[in-house]
Design an enzyme around this catalytic site. Structure first.
Site, short mmCIF file in Angstrom:
data_model
loop_
_atom_site.label_atom_id
_atom_site.label_comp_id
_atom_site.label_asym_id
_atom_site.label_seq_id
_atom_site.Cartn_x
_atom_site.Cartn_y
_atom_site.Cartn_z
N LYS A 23 1.06 -1.30 0.22
CA LYS A 23 -0.32 -0.26 0.18
C LYS A 23 0.96 1.04 0.53
O LYS A 23 1.18 2.06 -0.58
CB LYS A 23 -0.67 -0.06 1.38
CG LYS A 23 -1.35 1.49 1.60
CD LYS A 23 -2.33 2.13 2.27
CE LYS A 23 -1.23 1.80 4.38
NZ LYS A 23 -1.38 3.03 4.35
N ASN A 24 2.22 1.11 0.57
CA ASN A 24 2.68 2.26 1.51
C ASN A 24 3.24 2.27 0.45
O ASN A 24 3.76 3.95 0.25
CB ASN A 24 3.50 2.56 2.26
CG ASN A 24 2.65 2.41 3.09
OD1 ASN A 24 1.24 3.24 3.05
ND2 ASN A 24 2.89 2.20 4.94
N CYS A 118 -5.47 8.56 8.54
CA CYS A 118 -5.05 8.12 9.52
C CYS A 118 -5.05 9.20 10.73
O CYS A 118 -4.34 10.16 10.95
CB CYS A 118 -4.36 6.62 10.14
SG CYS A 118 -4.87 5.52 9.30
N ARG A 123 0.17 15.95 12.16
CA ARG A 123 0.83 14.95 10.93
C ARG A 123 1.74 16.07 10.38
O ARG A 123 0.66 16.17 9.16
CB ARG A 123 0.22 13.46 10.48
CG ARG A 123 -0.30 12.62 11.71
CD ARG A 123 -0.55 11.58 10.87
NE ARG A 123 0.76 10.55 9.99
CZ ARG A 123 -0.67 9.95 9.26
NH1 ARG A 123 -1.57 9.57 9.33
NH2 ARG A 123 0.13 9.14 8.59
N ASP A 314 3.70 0.74 12.04
CA ASP A 314 3.05 0.48 11.39
C ASP A 314 2.79 -1.42 11.91
O ASP A 314 1.24 -1.59 12.24
CB ASP A 314 2.69 0.00 9.92
CG ASP A 314 2.63 1.39 9.51
OD1 ASP A 314 3.18 1.89 8.27
OD2 ASP A 314 2.45 2.22 10.09
N ARG A 406 -8.75 0.37 4.26
CA ARG A 406 -8.07 1.19 3.17
C ARG A 406 -6.77 0.66 2.74
O ARG A 406 -6.29 1.00 2.12
CB ARG A 406 -8.09 3.15 3.76
CG ARG A 406 -8.63 3.68 4.12
CD ARG A 406 -8.17 5.10 5.00
NE ARG A 406 -6.85 5.51 4.10
CZ ARG A 406 -5.86 5.71 5.09
NH1 ARG A 406 -6.49 6.26 6.35
NH2 ARG A 406 -4.87 6.30 4.47
C1 EPZ Z 1 4.51 7.05 5.92
O1 EPZ Z 1 3.55 7.61 6.41
C2 EPZ Z 1 3.61 5.27 6.34
N1 EPZ Z 1 2.56 5.90 5.14
C3 EPZ Z 1 2.81 5.45 7.75
O2 EPZ Z 1 2.11 3.91 7.50
C4 EPZ Z 1 4.28 4.94 8.31
O3 EPZ Z 1 3.51 4.97 9.95
C5 EPZ Z 1 4.74 6.50 8.34
O4 EPZ Z 1 5.79 6.22 6.86
C6 EPZ Z 1 6.17 5.52 9.56
O5 EPZ Z 1 7.28 5.25 8.63
C7 EPZ Z 1 2.05 6.43 3.64
O6 EPZ Z 1 3.10 5.60 3.46
C8 EPZ Z 1 1.09 6.47 2.46
P1 EPZ Z 1 6.64 9.96 8.21
P2 EPZ Z 1 4.35 8.87 6.51
O7 EPZ Z 1 6.48 10.88 7.20
O8 EPZ Z 1 5.23 9.61 5.88
C9 EPZ Z 1 6.59 13.40 11.98
C10 EPZ Z 1 0.07 2.63 7.66
O9 EPZ Z 1 -0.58 2.60 9.25
N2 EPZ Z 1 6.53 15.21 10.47
O10 EPZ Z 1 7.82 9.01 8.23
O11 EPZ Z 1 3.28 9.91 6.97
C11 EPZ Z 1 5.46 12.73 10.97
O12 EPZ Z 1 4.21 13.52 11.96
C12 EPZ Z 1 0.55 4.22 7.45
O13 EPZ Z 1 0.52 2.63 6.54
C13 EPZ Z 1 6.54 15.88 10.25
O14 EPZ Z 1 6.88 16.22 12.20
O15 EPZ Z 1 5.43 8.81 7.82
C14 EPZ Z 1 5.57 11.40 12.21
O16 EPZ Z 1 5.73 11.52 13.62
C15 EPZ Z 1 0.51 5.01 8.88
N3 EPZ Z 1 7.63 16.97 9.65
C16 EPZ Z 1 7.22 11.51 11.85
O17 EPZ Z 1 7.59 12.53 10.52
C17 EPZ Z 1 6.73 15.85 8.23
O18 EPZ Z 1 6.92 16.59 7.65
C18 EPZ Z 1 6.83 9.81 10.86
O19 EPZ Z 1 6.29 10.71 9.42
C19 EPZ Z 1 6.99 14.70 8.10
C20 EPZ Z 1 6.91 14.09 9.17
#
Ligand code: EPZ
Length: 427
Positions: A23-24, A118, A123, A314, A406
């Protein structure tokens, strides 16, 4: 009226389950597919509602999308138009933000509504926007378009540069990479995310004519400005879905084969399963759980979620359901998200002894689980409740299953094939 999932638990599961495409990866590959001038064919597409939402967005942009079969998408950008993405479809998922990098790169500007996704606490997308600004784009929030972001590249287009991410953000790494493919010169993303999905997207972009290297390391290099064509691409298997079925097997199977997986993507999970007493064996594309006794009390453990290749955030929620069978005190410390423990109160309704203390969930077992009416607060909470429902004595009714749909392709169908008593009902 609402569609729910009902599970009659405590049934032994056995057999073989095939994992679907990631999915990701998929939710980034679909926006990336419009970056070129010719059609892109993507194989191994999972049947999940996030894909439907992204296809809706592509069609809003005049992109032709055909599905010759259930797992194949042909994305043809030849009649695509530069239009704002401000419809409700944008708010259906977080990954709609990948159109920021894609359209900023392709057209030099994009007006887009803020994404959904989610509810795991705050976020932000500050790192995405920082990357676009460093490439030369301006970011603004036009008053006439509520809850929208406008990104505009400078005269002469985006320019390659060095970008350092405070957090190895998966989304920011992919989004900036997509814009940087069009930036003149070299872009280096420092502290880049190393998840397998990053490699998957970079691989497809290179097949389209991009020049990206260092993917899978924390130093990702994009030599921008190369025109992109079409290509064909097969999506990597979904490592989080695979982890979910590993946990289902550990909870309820004597002997289960999980196929179409890349075991190397699951080392963090496999080592934790071994630590609590679950035996697994694997080939290069399958994992076998054997000689398992679903009634055996497992060992407790401590989990800390980390960026890849650490223990995946996840997976901590579904893993928690299995930890109700560990004898003693287990902890799950969440270092990626501030609020990813909404599954604990739902598991407690089923008899778990689980509560949150700050950034740590504490599970004391073993506790027998019983059926209950519960709610999936987010995608992976839904997975945790399905596992708990399979383990529980009696019937569990799960509400808000739209979250599950989803991210899991045919979850109930795959589980029925393994012997589970699981069905959907309108209540
Ligand atoms: C991806 O989300 C995945 N989603 C998430 O999977 C997964 O949990 C996450 O990566 C971490 O592995 C998709 O790929 C669609 P991040 P993403 O940016 O890209 C903070 C699932 O269950 N952050 O790596 O949104 C953020 O708040 C989903 O399949 C900032 O502060 O995750 C988080 O605390 C849930 N500023 C941390 O970084 C930013 O600009 C990691 O987020 C971006 C992120």
């Amino acid at each position: 009226m609402e569609e729910v999932i009902k599970i009659r638990g405590s049934r032994r599961l056995n057999g073989t389950v095939r994992i679907s495409g990631s999915k990701n990866s998929t939710v980034a590959l679909i926006p990336a597919a419009v970056l070129g001038s010719e059609p892109v064919t993507i194989y191994g597409v999972p049947k999940i509602s996030d894909v439907d939402a992204l296809i809706e967005l592509l069609r809003e942009l005049g992109v032709e999308v055909t599905q010759p079969d259930e797992e194949t998408l042909i994305i043809d950008p030849r009649n695509m138009e530069d239009r704002p993405l401000v419809s409700d479809a944008v708010t259906k998922l977080r990954a709609s933000y990948y159109f920021m990098g894609a359209l900023l790169g392709k057209y030099g500007k994009v007006l887009i509504r803020m994404p959904g996704g989610c509810n795991l606490g705050k976020r932000p997308i500050d790192l995405h926007l920082k990357g676009f600004e460093l490439l030369g784009a301006t970011v603004s929030y036009p008053e006439e378009h509520e809850d929208c972001t406008l990104l505009v590249a400078p005269e002469g287009g985006l320019k390659g540069t060095d970008i350092f991410l405070d957090i190895p953000s998966v989304g920011a790494t992919i989004n900036i990479m997509m814009a940087a493919v069009f930036a003149k010169g070299r872009t280096i993303i420092g502290n880049a995310a190393k998840e397998p999905e990053i490699i998957d997207i970079a691989t497809m972009l290179n097949r389209m004519g991009a020049n990206i290297y260092g993917m899978g390391t924390d130093r990702l290099v994009i030599e921008g400005g190369h025109p992109l064509k079409g290509c064909t691409h097969e999506i990597i298997p979904d490592r989080i879905e695979a982890a979910t079925y590993l946990l289902i097997a550990a909870a309820m199977a004597d002997d289960m084969e999980i196929t179409n997986v890349i075991p190397a993507h699951l080392t963090g999970i496999l080592s934790k399963l071994e630590e609590i007493g679950i035996k697994t064996d694997h080939t290069n594309d399958s994992i076998h759980i054997y000689g398992n006794d679903p009634h055996k009390v497992l060992k407790p453990t401590d989990i800390i979620t980390k960026p890849y290749p650490g223990f995946a955030t996840d997976v901590q929620q579904p893993f928690t359901a299995l930890l109700t069978r560990s004898g003693g005190r287990s902890t799950v410390t969440e270092e990626i998200y501030a609020a990813r423990f909404k599954h604990l109160p739902e598991l407690e309704k089923m008899g778990a002894n689980a509560h949150q203390e700050g950034a740590t969930g504490i599970i004391v077992g073993p506790t027998p689980l019983h059926g209950a009416v519960v709610t999936a607060t987010d995608l992976r909470c839904g997975a945790a409740l399905v596992i708990a429902g399979l383990m529980a004595d009696g019937e569990t009714e799960i509400h808000e299953i739209k979250h599950i749909d989803r991210g899991y392709d045919n979850l109930d169908g795959k589980l029925r094939a393994l012997g589970a008593d699981i069905r959907r009902e309108i209540v």
